[in-house]
Design an enzyme around this catalytic site. Structure first.
Site, mmCIF file in Angstrom:
data_model
loop_
_atom_site.group_PDB
_atom_site.id
_atom_site.type_symbol
_atom_site.label_atom_id
_atom_site.label_comp_id
_atom_site.label_asym_id
_atom_site.label_seq_id
_atom_site.Cartn_x
_atom_site.Cartn_y
_atom_site.Cartn_z
ATOM 1 N N TRP A 61 -16.268 9.845 -13.064
ATOM 2 C CA TRP A 61 -15.392 9.658 -11.905
ATOM 3 C C TRP A 61 -14.875 10.989 -11.358
ATOM 4 C CZ3 TRP A 61 -10.473 11.556 -12.545
ATOM 5 C CH2 TRP A 61 -9.990 11.682 -13.850
ATOM 6 N N TRP A 102 2.034 1.621 -3.478
ATOM 7 C CA TRP A 102 0.959 2.201 -4.305
ATOM 8 C C TRP A 102 0.964 3.720 -4.218
ATOM 9 C CZ3 TRP A 102 -2.080 0.792 -8.136
ATOM 10 C CH2 TRP A 102 -2.286 -0.578 -8.362
ATOM 11 N N TRP A 155 -21.513 9.428 -19.837
ATOM 12 C CA TRP A 155 -21.958 9.500 -18.434
ATOM 13 C C TRP A 155 -23.352 10.096 -18.375
ATOM 14 C CZ3 TRP A 155 -18.631 6.774 -15.768
ATOM 15 C CH2 TRP A 155 -17.268 6.790 -16.093
ATOM 16 N N TRP A 193 -9.512 6.622 -8.232
ATOM 17 C CA TRP A 193 -10.799 6.858 -8.911
ATOM 18 C C TRP A 193 -10.738 6.371 -10.356
ATOM 19 C CZ3 TRP A 193 -15.730 7.614 -7.922
ATOM 20 C CH2 TRP A 193 -16.084 7.986 -6.623
ATOM 21 N N GLU A 253 0.833 -1.210 0.000
ATOM 22 C CA GLU A 253 0.000 0.000 0.000
ATOM 23 C C GLU A 253 0.864 1.255 0.000
ATOM 24 O OE1 GLU A 253 -3.267 -0.305 -0.491
ATOM 25 O OE2 GLU A 253 -2.877 -2.454 -0.525
ATOM 26 N N ASN A 269 -10.921 1.413 3.307
ATOM 27 C CA ASN A 269 -10.406 1.164 1.959
ATOM 28 C C ASN A 269 -11.348 0.337 1.086
ATOM 29 O OD1 ASN A 269 -8.642 -1.224 0.428
ATOM 30 N ND2 ASN A 269 -8.074 0.837 -0.122
#
Length: 425
Positions: free
Chosen positions: A333, A252, A280, A356, A249, A315
């Site tokens: 998004w 990341w 969208w 996202w 993590e 998370n």
DNA sequence: CCTGGAGTTGTCCTA
DNA sequence: TTAGGACAACTCCAG
């Protein structure tokens, strides 16, 4: 009197602070500075929780400095204006900063550096907030990674543990007593939402516990890494081999930082243009229901209410809420990203944007678009006792709780159709 | 340049 | 009840 300035930005600590240590080791009369940046503040609500946390943290630092007859210099304004005034009012030869890699910060620091240079002041920059910065983990051909796993492998190969810096010498600070402003004097009001201390005592259980929001097993580390109230090297030094999932993590975090650095267009655009054709729906009423946690899907609503009330969201639930917005509601998004940016205590452009886009399926190394989270299945799997859901959705199970705003099977099929059509364009 | 293997976190249907 | 394949190709990366 000559002074050396140390400019606090997102490294709000006196321990293991790379640029601060260098400033103190090489200069007498180090004056620590923080600027409440009006360019950023003007976009925030009056009771913004992050501004409150910054203020609170700086006050603690100031108190420690005052025990040693020095203090923090707090300014408010546009950084360039503040620096012009500082250059007029002090004799400055050197300025020390820790690097910040966000697009806005890069531009700001470049401007300040030019201004300082014109006045014969040297700006000293240091790597501090990451283990590997933007161009230290690259493919053999010198280009950046866009897939996580090979990035992570290279990151680990390049990792060398580093000694934590010794305690600072307070005698080296410039001796002055500046008043510390109240939150009101900065133009803000107190927030009810508070940053929790981080807790790594159960981190060896992270891999087992991390998917269960009801367990209260989160570390709450992220806001501290965001504002630098703890050093990443100190966190690394507490991990063992067993903590590899948790370490991933942290990797990341640096992966998305270097993505943002090398591909700054992701701030406003899909990483993959292939998805630009997605139509969208962007229904504002639907969006409002999602924001308020009134979708009728308990896990989604619990997550959104946790976010609204506490500034945190677990998370796993972030993935479920994000997937729901993009796929079930077919809302761009960017809308969700902007909402999280307003609310999250740990808001970080690179991670927020990267995740996202991952959830929407538009990002680098993203989830395939046909991977659509089922909010009912996710509840069964990860909060089967409904501890988490009941904590945040008090009316869950009563008639006051809304029925689902959209049927899952319908929304799933619709998302597949709309994504497919968008890609085929 | 070519090639083969792999890619954060799922879901649903069928046998 | 449960395991396995479909979903959809595509791009990335290392050798």
């Amino acid at each position: 009197m000559n002074v050396t300035l140390f400019w606090f930005r997102r490294d709000l600590r006196l321990e293991d602070n790379t640029a601060l240590q260098a400033a103190l080791e090489n200069n007498p009369h180090v004056l620590p500075l923080f600027i409440f940046d009006e360019n950023i503040l003007q976009q925030l609500p009056e009771d913004d929780s992050r501004v409150n946390f910054i203020h609170h943290t700086l006050q603690k630092i100031d108190q420690r400095l005052k025990e040693h007859h020095s203090s923090l210099l707090i300014k408010k304004g546009k950084p360039e204006d503040v620096w012009k005034a500082l250059i007029t009012n002090y004799t400055i030869k050197n300025v020390y900063i820790n690097k910040d890699y966000e697009p806005y910060a890069l531009k700001r620091d470049q401007q300040i550096e030019q201004l300082l240079e014109k006045n014969n002041i040297t700006l000293h920059r240091f790597k501090d907030q990451v283990i590997h910065e933007e161009s230290e983990v690259m493919k053999a051909d010198g280009t950046p990674y866009t897939v996580f796993t090979p990035y992570k492998n290279r990151w680990l190969e390049a990792y060398r543990p580093k000694q934590i810096l010794p305690d600072i010498n307070f005698q080296k600070f410039y001796q002055a007593q500046y008043d510390f402003p109240t939150i009101k004097e900065i133009g803000f009001s107190p927030s009810k939402i508070l940053v929790k201390p981080y807790n790594l005592s159960d981190i060896h259980q992270y891999a087992n516990n991390r998917n269960y929001p009801g367990l209260e097993a989160t570390s709450y580390l992220s806001p501290h890494l965001r504002f630098g109230t703890v050093s990443i090297r100190e966190i690394m030094s507490t991990l063992t081999n067993r903590d590899d999932v948790f370490l991933s993590e942290l990797i990341w975090r640096e992966f998305f930082m270097q993505i943002l650095f090398h591909f700054p267009k992701v701030t406003t655009e899909n990483f993959r243009a292939k998805y630009d054709g997605i139509q969208w729906l962007n229904n504002e009423t639907d969006f409002e229901k999602w924001c308020k946690g009134q979708t009728g899907y308990p896990l989604v609503d619990a997550g959104m209410r946790e976010l609204n009330e506490s500034g945190y969201m677990h998370n796993r639930v972030r993935m479920v809420t994000a997937s729901f917005l993009c796929k079930h509601l077919l809302i761009d998004w960017r809308w969700g990203e902007a909402y999280f940016a307003q609310k999250l205590l740990d808001y970080e452009l690179s991670s927020n944007n990267g995740n996202w886009q991952w959830a929407a399926g538009t990002g680098c190394d993203a989830a395939p678009y046909f991977r659509i989270f089922n909010p009912i299945e996710q509840l069964k799997k990860f909060d089967s006792s409904e501890v988490y859901v009941k904590k945040w959705v008090s009316e869950y199970g009563t008639t006051a709780y809304p029925s689902p705003m959209v049927n899952h099977s319908f929304a799933r099929a619709r998302a597949l159709d709309v994504y497919k059509a968008g890609i085929d364009q």
